[in-house]
Design a protein around this motif. Structure first.
Motif, PDB file in Angstrom:
ATOM      1  N   GLU A  59       0.826  -1.210   0.000  1.00  0.00           N
ATOM      2  CA  GLU A  59       0.000   0.000   0.000  1.00  0.00           C
ATOM      3  C   GLU A  59       0.857   1.255   0.000  1.00  0.00           C
ATOM      4  O   GLU A  59       0.564   2.223  -0.723  1.00  0.00           O
ATOM      5  CB  GLU A  59      -0.916  -0.009   1.231  1.00  0.00           C
ATOM      6  N   GLU A  60       1.917   1.249   0.793  1.00  0.00           N
ATOM      7  CA  GLU A  60       2.821   2.404   0.820  1.00  0.00           C
ATOM      8  C   GLU A  60       3.442   2.641  -0.552  1.00  0.00           C
ATOM      9  O   GLU A  60       3.560   3.789  -1.017  1.00  0.00           O
ATOM     10  CB  GLU A  60       3.923   2.190   1.864  1.00  0.00           C
ATOM     11  N   SER A  61       3.852   1.566  -1.227  1.00  0.00           N
ATOM     12  CA  SER A  61       4.459   1.698  -2.545  1.00  0.00           C
ATOM     13  C   SER A  61       3.461   2.255  -3.557  1.00  0.00           C
ATOM     14  O   SER A  61       3.791   3.160  -4.341  1.00  0.00           O
ATOM     15  CB  SER A  61       4.993   0.339  -3.023  1.00  0.00           C
ATOM     16  N   ILE A  62       2.239   1.724  -3.545  1.00  0.00           N
ATOM     17  CA  ILE A  62       1.215   2.208  -4.471  1.00  0.00           C
ATOM     18  C   ILE A  62       0.932   3.691  -4.225  1.00  0.00           C
ATOM     19  O   ILE A  62       0.832   4.495  -5.176  1.00  0.00           O
ATOM     20  CB  ILE A  62      -0.084   1.392  -4.324  1.00  0.00           C
ATOM     21  N   ASN A  63       0.806   4.075  -2.959  1.00  0.00           N
ATOM     22  CA  ASN A  63       0.530   5.477  -2.643  1.00  0.00           C
ATOM     23  C   ASN A  63       1.647   6.390  -3.121  1.00  0.00           C
ATOM     24  O   ASN A  63       1.392   7.501  -3.609  1.00  0.00           O
ATOM     25  CB  ASN A  63       0.312   5.645  -1.137  1.00  0.00           C
ATOM     26  N   MET A  64       2.892   5.935  -2.984  1.00  0.00           N
ATOM     27  CA  MET A  64       4.013   6.748  -3.441  1.00  0.00           C
ATOM     28  C   MET A  64       3.984   6.896  -4.965  1.00  0.00           C
ATOM     29  O   MET A  64       4.216   7.995  -5.506  1.00  0.00           O
ATOM     30  CB  MET A  64       5.330   6.126  -2.988  1.00  0.00           C
ATOM     31  N   ILE A  65       3.688   5.805  -5.673  1.00  0.00           N
ATOM     32  CA  ILE A  65       3.594   5.874  -7.139  1.00  0.00           C
ATOM     33  C   ILE A  65       2.507   6.853  -7.553  1.00  0.00           C
ATOM     34  O   ILE A  65       2.722   7.714  -8.432  1.00  0.00           O
ATOM     35  CB  ILE A  65       3.311   4.474  -7.721  1.00  0.00           C
ATOM     36  N   LEU A  66       1.352   6.772  -6.917  1.00  0.00           N
ATOM     37  CA  LEU A  66       0.237   7.653  -7.270  1.00  0.00           C
ATOM     38  C   LEU A  66       0.559   9.110  -6.965  1.00  0.00           C
ATOM     39  O   LEU A  66       0.149  10.020  -7.707  1.00  0.00           O
ATOM     40  CB  LEU A  66      -1.029   7.217  -6.527  1.00  0.00           C
ATOM     41  N   GLU A  67       1.291   9.351  -5.884  1.00  0.00           N
ATOM     42  CA  GLU A  67       1.692  10.714  -5.546  1.00  0.00           C
ATOM     43  C   GLU A  67       2.569  11.313  -6.648  1.00  0.00           C
ATOM     44  O   GLU A  67       2.385  12.470  -7.048  1.00  0.00           O
ATOM     45  CB  GLU A  67       2.443  10.708  -4.213  1.00  0.00           C
ATOM     46  N   PHE A  68       3.488  10.521  -7.161  1.00  0.00           N
ATOM     47  CA  PHE A  68       4.364  11.020  -8.219  1.00  0.00           C
ATOM     48  C   PHE A  68       3.618  11.094  -9.562  1.00  0.00           C
ATOM     49  O   PHE A  68       3.945  11.924 -10.405  1.00  0.00           O
ATOM     50  CB  PHE A  68       5.613  10.148  -8.321  1.00  0.00           C
ATOM     51  N   CYS A  69       2.608  10.240  -9.734  1.00  0.00           N
ATOM     52  CA  CYS A  69       1.768  10.345 -10.933  1.00  0.00           C
ATOM     53  C   CYS A  69       1.040  11.682 -10.961  1.00  0.00           C
ATOM     54  O   CYS A  69       0.910  12.317 -12.025  1.00  0.00           O
ATOM     55  CB  CYS A  69       0.751   9.204 -10.978  1.00  0.00           C
ATOM     56  N   GLN A  70       0.574  12.114  -9.803  1.00  0.00           N
ATOM     57  CA  GLN A  70      -0.098  13.410  -9.723  1.00  0.00           C
ATOM     58  C   GLN A  70       0.865  14.541 -10.064  1.00  0.00           C
ATOM     59  O   GLN A  70       0.490  15.495 -10.757  1.00  0.00           O
ATOM     60  CB  GLN A  70      -0.679  13.609  -8.321  1.00  0.00           C
ATOM     61  N   ALA A  71       2.091  14.426  -9.567  1.00  0.00           N
ATOM     62  CA  ALA A  71       3.090  15.449  -9.891  1.00  0.00           C
ATOM     63  C   ALA A  71       3.347  15.498 -11.394  1.00  0.00           C
ATOM     64  O   ALA A  71       3.514  16.571 -11.985  1.00  0.00           O
ATOM     65  CB  ALA A  71       4.382  15.160  -9.134  1.00  0.00           C
ATOM     66  N   LYS A  72       3.361  14.330 -12.021  1.00  0.00           N
ATOM     67  CA  LYS A  72       3.562  14.275 -13.468  1.00  0.00           C
ATOM     68  C   LYS A  72       2.392  14.917 -14.203  1.00  0.00           C
ATOM     69  O   LYS A  72       2.580  15.679 -15.171  1.00  0.00           O
ATOM     70  CB  LYS A  72       3.751  12.827 -13.910  1.00  0.00           C
ATOM     71  N   GLU A  73       1.170  14.635 -13.756  1.00  0.00           N
ATOM     72  CA  GLU A  73      -0.013  15.208 -14.395  1.00  0.00           C
ATOM     73  C   GLU A  73      -0.055  16.723 -14.267  1.00  0.00           C
ATOM     74  O   GLU A  73      -0.610  17.424 -15.122  1.00  0.00           O
ATOM     75  CB  GLU A  73      -1.272  14.579 -13.789  1.00  0.00           C
ATOM     76  N   LYS A  74       0.543  17.247 -13.191  1.00  0.00           N
ATOM     77  CA  LYS A  74       0.563  18.691 -12.969  1.00  0.00           C
ATOM     78  C   LYS A  74       1.769  19.366 -13.621  1.00  0.00           C
ATOM     79  O   LYS A  74       1.967  20.574 -13.459  1.00  0.00           O
ATOM     80  CB  LYS A  74       0.560  18.981 -11.466  1.00  0.00           C
ATOM     81  N   GLY A  75       2.562  18.568 -14.322  1.00  0.00           N
ATOM     82  CA  GLY A  75       3.692  19.132 -15.044  1.00  0.00           C
ATOM     83  C   GLY A  75       4.951  19.317 -14.229  1.00  0.00           C
ATOM     84  O   GLY A  75       5.917  19.924 -14.707  1.00  0.00           O
ATOM     85  N   ARG A  76       4.972  18.789 -13.009  1.00  0.00           N
ATOM     86  CA  ARG A  76       6.170  18.928 -12.171  1.00  0.00           C
ATOM     87  C   ARG A  76       7.171  17.806 -12.410  1.00  0.00           C
ATOM     88  O   ARG A  76       8.259  17.802 -11.834  1.00  0.00           O
ATOM     89  CB  ARG A  76       5.771  18.940 -10.687  1.00  0.00           C
ATOM     90  N   LEU A  77       6.805  16.857 -13.262  1.00  0.00           N
ATOM     91  CA  LEU A  77       7.656  15.700 -13.530  1.00  0.00           C
ATOM     92  C   LEU A  77       7.470  15.283 -14.975  1.00  0.00           C
ATOM     93  O   LEU A  77       6.344  15.236 -15.479  1.00  0.00           O
ATOM     94  CB  LEU A  77       7.244  14.554 -12.591  1.00  0.00           C
ATOM     95  N   LYS A  78       8.585  14.986 -15.645  1.00  0.00           N
ATOM     96  CA  LYS A  78       8.497  14.588 -17.049  1.00  0.00           C
ATOM     97  C   LYS A  78       8.410  13.076 -17.226  1.00  0.00           C
ATOM     98  O   LYS A  78       7.658  12.574 -18.058  1.00  0.00           O
ATOM     99  CB  LYS A  78       9.700  15.132 -17.822  1.00  0.00           C
ATOM    100  N   LYS A  79       9.215  12.345 -16.464  1.00  0.00           N
ATOM    101  CA  LYS A  79       9.270  10.898 -16.614  1.00  0.00           C
ATOM    102  C   LYS A  79       9.186  10.230 -15.248  1.00  0.00           C
ATOM    103  O   LYS A  79       9.778  10.710 -14.271  1.00  0.00           O
ATOM    104  CB  LYS A  79      10.569  10.465 -17.302  1.00  0.00           C
ATOM    105  N   LEU A  80       8.479   9.101 -15.193  1.00  0.00           N
ATOM    106  CA  LEU A  80       8.342   8.345 -13.956  1.00  0.00           C
ATOM    107  C   LEU A  80       8.585   6.872 -14.236  1.00  0.00           C
ATOM    108  O   LEU A  80       7.925   6.273 -15.095  1.00  0.00           O
ATOM    109  CB  LEU A  80       6.942   8.539 -13.356  1.00  0.00           C
ATOM    110  N   TYR A  81       9.535   6.290 -13.498  1.00  0.00           N
ATOM    111  CA  TYR A  81       9.867   4.879 -13.650  1.00  0.00           C
ATOM    112  C   TYR A  81       9.704   4.185 -12.299  1.00  0.00           C
ATOM    113  O   TYR A  81       9.938   4.773 -11.245  1.00  0.00           O
ATOM    114  CB  TYR A  81      11.301   4.716 -14.149  1.00  0.00           C
TER     115      TYR A  81
END
Length: 337
Positions: A59-81
């Protein structure tokens, strides 16, 4: 957001941390600036090294991935691996459920990330890493995987069979880390006591620890994650005789009643466990024992639990963790109880 900066985020255990540190060294060798702070990401690329051990960790891992997905959607991140244990186990499902991630990697193919970034894995740096903890100590991973088939544990499903690192590679890494100022070594593996069986056809942990202790500059060796069945008895002597080998053992015993040890598929009995604790106390005076115990495994009775309480009272562990059973799909207990 800084161009050419990569944030590496590590979740889970110290074994994951070693993988992250090795990736960070490769990224830096390829010209990137790398940070390791989930609270303050700075780059336009992020790599999340996930844990998939139990439900809370997933659950912690999924939440962290989703948090960075939101940053990507807001343009604060270009690539997420994403890499590590969770994506090793659920690679296909994660790709379908979280398409915002540019690519998922398993636990053992993270070096392909470099190629996807247009860079090259540098084999001559395979033993090197960028240390994220205080520079006087380092984790030393001596093997991957686990051949034990404990009823509750998903680690063999995730990591596969036990694979020992060649002893000379480990010793060379220790020498290199000493040159970089490391004095303390935390020796880690999923299961320390099985080290060497696959490569040398016998348990080699005592010899390995003895040879590490011989290296000038090694002032402290501490061992984590041993297994009680078929414990390599020569390790008592090494711990007793070598001043730079800590009188400390992290050994997960899980339970004490024969009923539960059988249900957990631990391949050790109550009497053997008591005898092992007694031998530690007798043969390594001053030993500090840390253990992990599990409650709530399917089939545990009130009598089993009372036996466990009595064991804790008698053994007087210096450190102890108790955890509730977490059902993991694909494990023996999940499918048979």
């Amino acid at each position: 957001m800084r161009k050419n900066t990569i944030d590496v985020i590590t979740l889970g255990c110290s074994k994951n941390l070693v993988d992250s540190e090795k990736l960070m060294r490769q990224l830096e060798a390829n010209g990137y600036r790398v940070t390791h702070d989930s609270e303050n990401p700075q780059g336009d690329i992020a790599v999340i090294n996930t844990c998939g051990f139990i439900g809370d960790a997933k659950e912690e891992s999924i939440n962290m991935i989703l948090e960075f997905c939101q940053a990507k959607e807001k343009g604060r991140l270009k690539k997420l691996y994403v890499m590590g244990c969770l994506s090793e186990r659920y690679l296909k499902e994660l790709g379908e459920e979280i398409p915002q991630v540019d690519k998922f990697y398993g636990k053992f193919d993270w070096n392909k990330l470099l190629a996807d970034l247009g860079k090259t894995y540098q084999a001559d740096l395979s033993l090197e890493r960028e240390q994220t903890n205080p520079r006087h100590y380092a984790y030393l991973k001596i093997s991957e995987g686990c051949d034990r088939k404990c009823s509750y544990c998903a680690i063999p499903i995730i990591t596969g069979r036990h694979i020992s690192r060649p002893m000379e590679d480990i010793l060379e890494e220790v020498r290199m880390l000493v040159r970089h100022g490391v004095k303390e070594f935390q020796v880690i593996a999923q299961e320390l006591t099985y080290y060497g069986v696959d490569l040398y056809h016998k348990q080699m942990q005592p010899e390995l620890i003895e040879r590490i202790s011989d290296i000038p500059g090694v002032e402290w060796i501490r061992m984590h994650y041993a297994y009680p069945a078929n414990f390599p008895e020569d390790l008592f002597r090494v711990m007793r005789e070598r001043q730079n080998v800590c009188k400390y053992m992290d050994i997960a015993l899980q339970h004490i009643s024969d009923n539960m040890l059988e249900k957990m598929r631990r391949h050790v009995t109550k009497q053997q466990t008591y005898d092992l604790v007694r031998r530690f106390r007798e043969e390594v005076p001053g030993i500090h024992l840390r253990t992990t115990l599990m409650v709530g495994h399917p089939g545990e009775t009130e009598e089993d639990f009372e036996e466990l309480l009595e064991f804790v009272r008698e053994a007087k562990f210096e450190r102890m963790g108790a955890f509730a059973y977490s059902e993991e799909e694909g494990t023996y207990s999940a499918e048979h109880y």
